[in-house]
Write a protein that holds these residues in place. Structure first.
Motif, mmCIF file in Angstrom:
data_model
loop_
_atom_site.group_PDB
_atom_site.id
_atom_site.type_symbol
_atom_site.label_atom_id
_atom_site.label_comp_id
_atom_site.label_asym_id
_atom_site.label_seq_id
_atom_site.Cartn_x
_atom_site.Cartn_y
_atom_site.Cartn_z
ATOM 1 N N UNK A 97 16.306 16.467 42.253
ATOM 2 C CA UNK A 97 16.918 14.982 43.653
ATOM 3 C C UNK A 97 16.794 14.087 42.592
ATOM 4 N N UNK A 98 15.723 13.640 41.506
ATOM 5 C CA UNK A 98 15.643 12.507 40.934
ATOM 6 C C UNK A 98 16.725 12.439 40.190
ATOM 7 N N UNK A 99 17.041 13.135 39.138
ATOM 8 C CA UNK A 99 18.296 13.191 38.596
ATOM 9 C C UNK A 99 19.227 12.537 39.200
ATOM 10 N N UNK A 100 19.720 12.983 40.870
ATOM 11 C CA UNK A 100 20.710 12.682 41.178
ATOM 12 C C UNK A 100 20.233 11.573 42.303
ATOM 13 N N UNK A 101 19.514 10.899 42.112
ATOM 14 C CA UNK A 101 19.146 9.297 42.265
ATOM 15 C C UNK A 101 18.532 9.134 44.060
ATOM 16 N N UNK A 102 18.287 11.020 44.420
ATOM 17 C CA UNK A 102 17.946 10.475 46.080
ATOM 18 C C UNK A 102 16.508 10.514 45.908
ATOM 19 N N UNK A 103 16.119 8.884 45.778
ATOM 20 C CA UNK A 103 14.635 9.265 46.110
ATOM 21 C C UNK A 103 13.614 9.264 47.325
ATOM 22 N N UNK A 104 14.664 8.851 48.423
ATOM 23 C CA UNK A 104 14.203 8.828 49.509
ATOM 24 C C UNK A 104 14.086 10.920 50.191
ATOM 25 N N UNK A 105 14.753 12.043 49.346
ATOM 26 C CA UNK A 105 13.930 13.140 49.050
ATOM 27 C C UNK A 105 13.691 13.232 48.393
ATOM 28 N N UNK A 106 12.918 12.550 47.318
ATOM 29 C CA UNK A 106 11.671 13.229 46.995
ATOM 30 C C UNK A 106 10.992 12.957 47.286
ATOM 31 N N UNK A 107 10.671 11.319 48.241
ATOM 32 C CA UNK A 107 9.725 11.694 49.002
ATOM 33 C C UNK A 107 9.161 11.830 50.023
ATOM 34 N N UNK A 108 10.559 12.815 50.852
ATOM 35 C CA UNK A 108 10.652 13.483 51.900
ATOM 36 C C UNK A 108 9.955 15.049 51.414
ATOM 37 N N UNK A 109 9.794 15.284 50.400
ATOM 38 C CA UNK A 109 9.003 16.577 49.927
ATOM 39 C C UNK A 109 7.829 16.245 49.646
ATOM 40 N N UNK A 110 7.458 14.880 49.263
ATOM 41 C CA UNK A 110 6.435 14.537 48.729
ATOM 42 C C UNK A 110 5.303 14.693 49.951
ATOM 43 N N UNK A 111 5.900 13.779 50.950
ATOM 44 C CA UNK A 111 5.559 14.144 52.561
ATOM 45 C C UNK A 111 5.005 15.528 52.825
#
Length: 342
Positions: A272-286
């Protein structure tokens, strides 16, 4: 058919889909009760239903309880031998009910069944949510006959069969009412996403069968409530998958499997980071921290299951992305749940 059937559509701001698909549902469901259970919509969905289809039964749920809580509350108020839990973004076909109910009537141990799920946007191919019946690998990754990750097979009649599966999709889920209530329905902590897989897993552990009937077909739009790219969907899928594994795996495998999944989730967040999808990265952490907070309560509530539901012994992620196994018929070692002994 002598058994009663209730078609229950859980609606949340789905007026657009009700206008589009409800007339067809009414046309092809003669003789069966149709219910709209409304999850506190704000788009006047029920006003439209009452004005155009007064014969349809409706009930209002005071707050949006998601798929799990909404259906639990609705089905506590509906008496029927069978429930059909139907998404509002489904187009049904003639004779979509009778083949499935007849199949379920043939064996009282069948608790759940799904029809063939085809894509509304590409009717010649299977749809993501269920396709021709669901399975799951030993790390908790779900996949289907006719759809593995982003590969959808063309429907060539290869899955016009009746088969035991690991899970049946909640997009169009036929349920034996007695089994649903015996299993205490959906786990409401899921809110939405994967609650049907969790329920099917529990039903299998209760010695019921979960099945697929390819003699019936419907067309599914998909993403009618939450689009697949919505970070909220990402959060629910990642959190709920961990909850489901923790609840249903045998004690000896629970922690090891969850630890592996947490690691793999971290790897997927890099994609997701590589794709620039930072909201999804944060969603996984949450999602991970939400799961960690739930562990104490899960430890208290996890039942002692018999664990009879077999999982695919290989990694579907490895098979798909590394070995290039993009189609169900290329996989080996998948054993459907065994039929309970009478």
């Amino acid at each position: 058919m002598t058994s009663s059937v209730a078609i229950v559509i859980l609606n949340y701001n789905g007026k657009y889909y009700l206008e589009k698909f409800l007339p067809n549902i009414v046309r092809y469901s003669v003789g069966h009760d149709i219910w709209i259970a409304d999850n506190a919509s704000t788009d006047h969905s029920l006003d439209w239903v009452n004005a155009h289809f007064p014969e349809i039964k409706t009930l209002r749920i005071a707050e949006n309880k998601g798929y799990a809580g909404g259906y639990n509350e609705a089905l506590r108020q509906i008496t029927s031998d069978y429930y059909i839990l139907l998404n509002s973004d489904i187009e049904v076909t003639p004779d979509w009910i009778e083949p499935v109910i007849s199949f379920m009537e043939s064996d009282a141990s069948i608790a759940a069944c799904q029809p063939k799920i085809l894509a509304y946007d590409l009717p010649t191919h299977f749809e993501y949510a269920g396709a021709a019946g669901g399975f799951m690998d030993y790390l908790g990754y779900p996949f289907c006959r006719g759809r593995i990750f982003d590969t959808r097979d063309q429907d060539l009649g290869q899955y016009d069969d009746e088969k035991d599966v690991f899970w049946a999709t909640g997009a169009c889920l036929f349920m034996r009412a007695s089994a649903f209530h015996k299993a205490n329905g959906f786990d409401e902590s899921f809110f939405a996403h994967m609650e049907e897989i969790d329920l099917c897993w529990r039903l299998l552990n209760m010695q019921y069968r979960v099945t697929y009937c390819g003699k019936s077909a419907v067309y599914h739009v998909g993403g009618g409530t939450l689009h697949k790219s919505n970070p909220r969907k990402t959060f629910l899928n990642y959190r709920n998958n961990l909850i489901m594994l923790f609840k249903n795996l045998p004690k000896g495998r629970r922690w090891k499997t969850v630890l592996i999944r947490v690691t793999l989730d971290g790897i997927s967040s890099v994609r997701f980071m590589a794709a620039g999808a930072w909201p999804d990265v944060l969603a996984i952490i949450r999602a991970h921290f939400a799961f960690y907070r739930m562990i104490p309560s899960l430890m208290k509530d996890v039942p002692r299951t018999t664990y009879r539901a077999p999982l695919y012994s290989r990694s579907i992620v490895w098979d798909y992305f590394v070995r290039g196994k993009h189609h169900f018929d290329q996989l080996s070692g998948i054993n459907p749940p065994t039929t309970p002994k009478s």
